[in-house]
Scaffold this motif. Structure first.
Motif, PDB file in Angstrom:
ATOM      1  N   GLN A 210       0.835  -1.380  -0.036  1.00  0.00           N
ATOM      2  CA  GLN A 210      -0.239   0.092   0.070  1.00  0.00           C
ATOM      3  C   GLN A 210       1.046   1.109  -0.209  1.00  0.00           C
ATOM      4  OE1 GLN A 210      -2.086  -0.739   3.762  1.00  0.00           O
ATOM      5  NE2 GLN A 210      -3.747  -1.367   2.615  1.00  0.00           N
ATOM      6  N   ILE A 211       0.336   2.246  -0.621  1.00  0.00           N
ATOM      7  CA  ILE A 211       1.150   3.502  -0.663  1.00  0.00           C
ATOM      8  C   ILE A 211       0.359   4.635  -0.179  1.00  0.00           C
ATOM      9  CG2 ILE A 211       0.769   3.742  -3.175  1.00  0.00           C
ATOM     10  CD1 ILE A 211       3.789   4.781  -3.195  1.00  0.00           C
ATOM     11  N   ILE A 212       0.824   5.656   0.455  1.00  0.00           N
ATOM     12  CA  ILE A 212       0.174   7.054   0.858  1.00  0.00           C
ATOM     13  C   ILE A 212       1.145   8.024   1.009  1.00  0.00           C
ATOM     14  CG2 ILE A 212       0.246   6.670   3.237  1.00  0.00           C
ATOM     15  CD1 ILE A 212      -2.602   7.682   3.234  1.00  0.00           C
ATOM     16  N   GLY A 213       0.956   9.212   1.046  1.00  0.00           N
ATOM     17  CA  GLY A 213       1.830  10.379   0.981  1.00  0.00           C
ATOM     18  C   GLY A 213       1.825  10.787   2.959  1.00  0.00           C
ATOM     19  N   VAL A 214       2.680  11.145   3.175  1.00  0.00           N
ATOM     20  CA  VAL A 214       3.017  11.946   4.446  1.00  0.00           C
ATOM     21  C   VAL A 214       3.190  13.274   4.118  1.00  0.00           C
ATOM     22  CG1 VAL A 214       5.453  11.467   4.868  1.00  0.00           C
ATOM     23  CG2 VAL A 214       3.889  11.935   6.549  1.00  0.00           C
ATOM     24  N   LYS A 215       2.585  14.149   5.009  1.00  0.00           N
ATOM     25  CA  LYS A 215       2.812  15.575   4.860  1.00  0.00           C
ATOM     26  C   LYS A 215       4.110  16.185   5.295  1.00  0.00           C
ATOM     27  CE  LYS A 215      -2.229  16.724   5.683  1.00  0.00           C
ATOM     28  NZ  LYS A 215      -3.092  17.081   6.677  1.00  0.00           N
ATOM     29  N   PRO A 216       4.859  16.874   4.124  1.00  0.00           N
ATOM     30  CA  PRO A 216       6.355  17.313   4.313  1.00  0.00           C
ATOM     31  C   PRO A 216       6.283  17.705   5.857  1.00  0.00           C
ATOM     32  CG  PRO A 216       5.457  18.008   2.497  1.00  0.00           C
ATOM     33  CD  PRO A 216       4.192  17.513   2.985  1.00  0.00           C
ATOM     34  N   GLY A 217       5.504  18.554   6.553  1.00  0.00           N
ATOM     35  CA  GLY A 217       5.883  18.935   7.945  1.00  0.00           C
ATOM     36  C   GLY A 217       5.657  18.019   8.992  1.00  0.00           C
ATOM     37  N   GLN A 218       4.990  16.708   8.646  1.00  0.00           N
ATOM     38  CA  GLN A 218       4.879  15.631   9.685  1.00  0.00           C
ATOM     39  C   GLN A 218       5.696  14.587   9.485  1.00  0.00           C
ATOM     40  OE1 GLN A 218       2.378  16.127  11.979  1.00  0.00           O
ATOM     41  NE2 GLN A 218       2.137  18.109  11.093  1.00  0.00           N
ATOM     42  N   ILE A 219       6.658  14.532   8.807  1.00  0.00           N
ATOM     43  CA  ILE A 219       7.632  13.364   8.649  1.00  0.00           C
ATOM     44  C   ILE A 219       8.186  12.952   9.923  1.00  0.00           C
ATOM     45  CG2 ILE A 219       9.715  12.461   7.510  1.00  0.00           C
ATOM     46  CD1 ILE A 219       9.041  13.966   5.026  1.00  0.00           C
ATOM     47  N   GLU A 220       8.974  13.865  10.723  1.00  0.00           N
ATOM     48  CA  GLU A 220       9.607  13.759  11.804  1.00  0.00           C
ATOM     49  C   GLU A 220       8.462  13.140  12.965  1.00  0.00           C
ATOM     50  OE1 GLU A 220      12.062  16.639  13.513  1.00  0.00           O
ATOM     51  OE2 GLU A 220      12.826  17.058  11.528  1.00  0.00           O
ATOM     52  N   ALA A 221       7.388  13.632  13.181  1.00  0.00           N
ATOM     53  CA  ALA A 221       6.398  13.283  13.918  1.00  0.00           C
ATOM     54  C   ALA A 221       5.810  11.960  13.564  1.00  0.00           C
ATOM     55  CB  ALA A 221       5.013  14.243  13.946  1.00  0.00           C
TER      56      ALA A 221
ATOM     57  N   LEU B 206      -3.504   9.353  -2.108  1.00  0.00           N
ATOM     58  CA  LEU B 206      -3.015   9.637  -3.197  1.00  0.00           C
ATOM     59  C   LEU B 206      -4.178  10.263  -3.973  1.00  0.00           C
ATOM     60  CD1 LEU B 206      -0.530   6.922  -4.409  1.00  0.00           C
ATOM     61  CD2 LEU B 206       0.053   9.151  -3.103  1.00  0.00           C
ATOM     62  N   VAL B 207      -4.173  11.156  -4.755  1.00  0.00           N
ATOM     63  CA  VAL B 207      -5.340  11.750  -5.490  1.00  0.00           C
ATOM     64  C   VAL B 207      -5.840  10.756  -6.681  1.00  0.00           C
ATOM     65  CG1 VAL B 207      -4.620  13.997  -5.413  1.00  0.00           C
ATOM     66  CG2 VAL B 207      -3.830  12.846  -7.289  1.00  0.00           C
ATOM     67  N   ASP B 208      -5.393   9.770  -7.072  1.00  0.00           N
ATOM     68  CA  ASP B 208      -5.793   8.698  -7.872  1.00  0.00           C
ATOM     69  C   ASP B 208      -6.112   7.436  -7.253  1.00  0.00           C
ATOM     70  OD1 ASP B 208      -3.147   7.660  -7.196  1.00  0.00           O
ATOM     71  OD2 ASP B 208      -2.743   7.388  -9.324  1.00  0.00           O
ATOM     72  N   ARG B 209      -6.174   7.498  -5.755  1.00  0.00           N
ATOM     73  CA  ARG B 209      -6.438   6.162  -5.151  1.00  0.00           C
ATOM     74  C   ARG B 209      -8.191   5.904  -5.565  1.00  0.00           C
ATOM     75  NH1 ARG B 209      -7.418  10.346  -1.900  1.00  0.00           N
ATOM     76  NH2 ARG B 209      -9.304  10.480  -0.298  1.00  0.00           N
ATOM     77  N   THR B 210      -8.444   4.693  -5.183  1.00  0.00           N
ATOM     78  CA  THR B 210      -9.753   4.072  -5.706  1.00  0.00           C
ATOM     79  C   THR B 210     -10.743   4.525  -4.398  1.00  0.00           C
ATOM     80  OG1 THR B 210      -8.973   1.970  -6.306  1.00  0.00           O
ATOM     81  CG2 THR B 210     -10.982   1.843  -5.608  1.00  0.00           C
ATOM     82  N   GLU B 211     -11.906   4.764  -4.673  1.00  0.00           N
ATOM     83  CA  GLU B 211     -12.963   5.323  -4.033  1.00  0.00           C
ATOM     84  C   GLU B 211     -12.843   4.448  -2.542  1.00  0.00           C
ATOM     85  OE1 GLU B 211     -17.754   6.459  -3.629  1.00  0.00           O
ATOM     86  OE2 GLU B 211     -16.864   6.438  -5.537  1.00  0.00           O
ATOM     87  N   GLY B 212     -12.868   5.161  -1.556  1.00  0.00           N
ATOM     88  CA  GLY B 212     -12.996   4.226  -0.299  1.00  0.00           C
ATOM     89  C   GLY B 212     -11.848   3.971   0.369  1.00  0.00           C
ATOM     90  N   GLU B 213     -10.785   4.062  -0.373  1.00  0.00           N
ATOM     91  CA  GLU B 213      -9.462   3.620   0.087  1.00  0.00           C
ATOM     92  C   GLU B 213      -8.678   4.908   0.933  1.00  0.00           C
ATOM     93  OE1 GLU B 213      -7.284   0.569  -2.664  1.00  0.00           O
ATOM     94  OE2 GLU B 213      -7.088   2.677  -3.319  1.00  0.00           O
TER      95      GLU B 213
END
Length: 107
Positions: A6-17, A88-95
């Motif tokens: 699975q893949i998702i983004g992490v907000k740049p300002g939240q990486i350390e947290a 991700l913007v192209d994720r499947t609905e509900g994911e």
């Protein structure tokens, strides 16, 4: 056993947290992961992308994921981690985490 990526983004300002909170995942959350038939769960980070890998050993993935989502301590954990993530913007609905298609595997 079925492998999941699975893949998702992490907000740049939240990486350390995000990394800090995962240094000590709550024992109740870890117990729920195991109860829901997930093994070998790993999260990797590359830049602002998180990649999760796990192996599912159960017979009803949807039911186990519903059980995990209903767990109060897991819900509390997600209240901390979800705001740090960017689906991700192209994720499947509900994911939330985008499920990846396995292309190759060897033992």
């Amino acid at each position: 056993m079925k492998r999941y990526g699975q893949i998702i983004g992490v907000k740049p300002g939240q990486i350390e947290a995000y990394e800090r909170i995962h240094e000590e995942v709550w024992p109740e959350v870890l117990a729920t992961i195991e109860t829901c038939n997930i093994r070998n769960y790993t999260i990797f980070r590359h830049g602002t992308l998180l990649f999760a890998y796990f192996e599912y050993i159960g017979d009803d993935f949807a039911a186990d994921m519903a059980r995990m989502a209903a767990d109060p301590k897991t819900q509390e954990w997600w209240q901390h981690t979800d705001p740090m993530q960017e689906p991700l913007v192209d994720r499947t609905e509900g994911e939330w985490w985008s499920v990846m298609r396995e292309v190759f595997h060897t033992d």
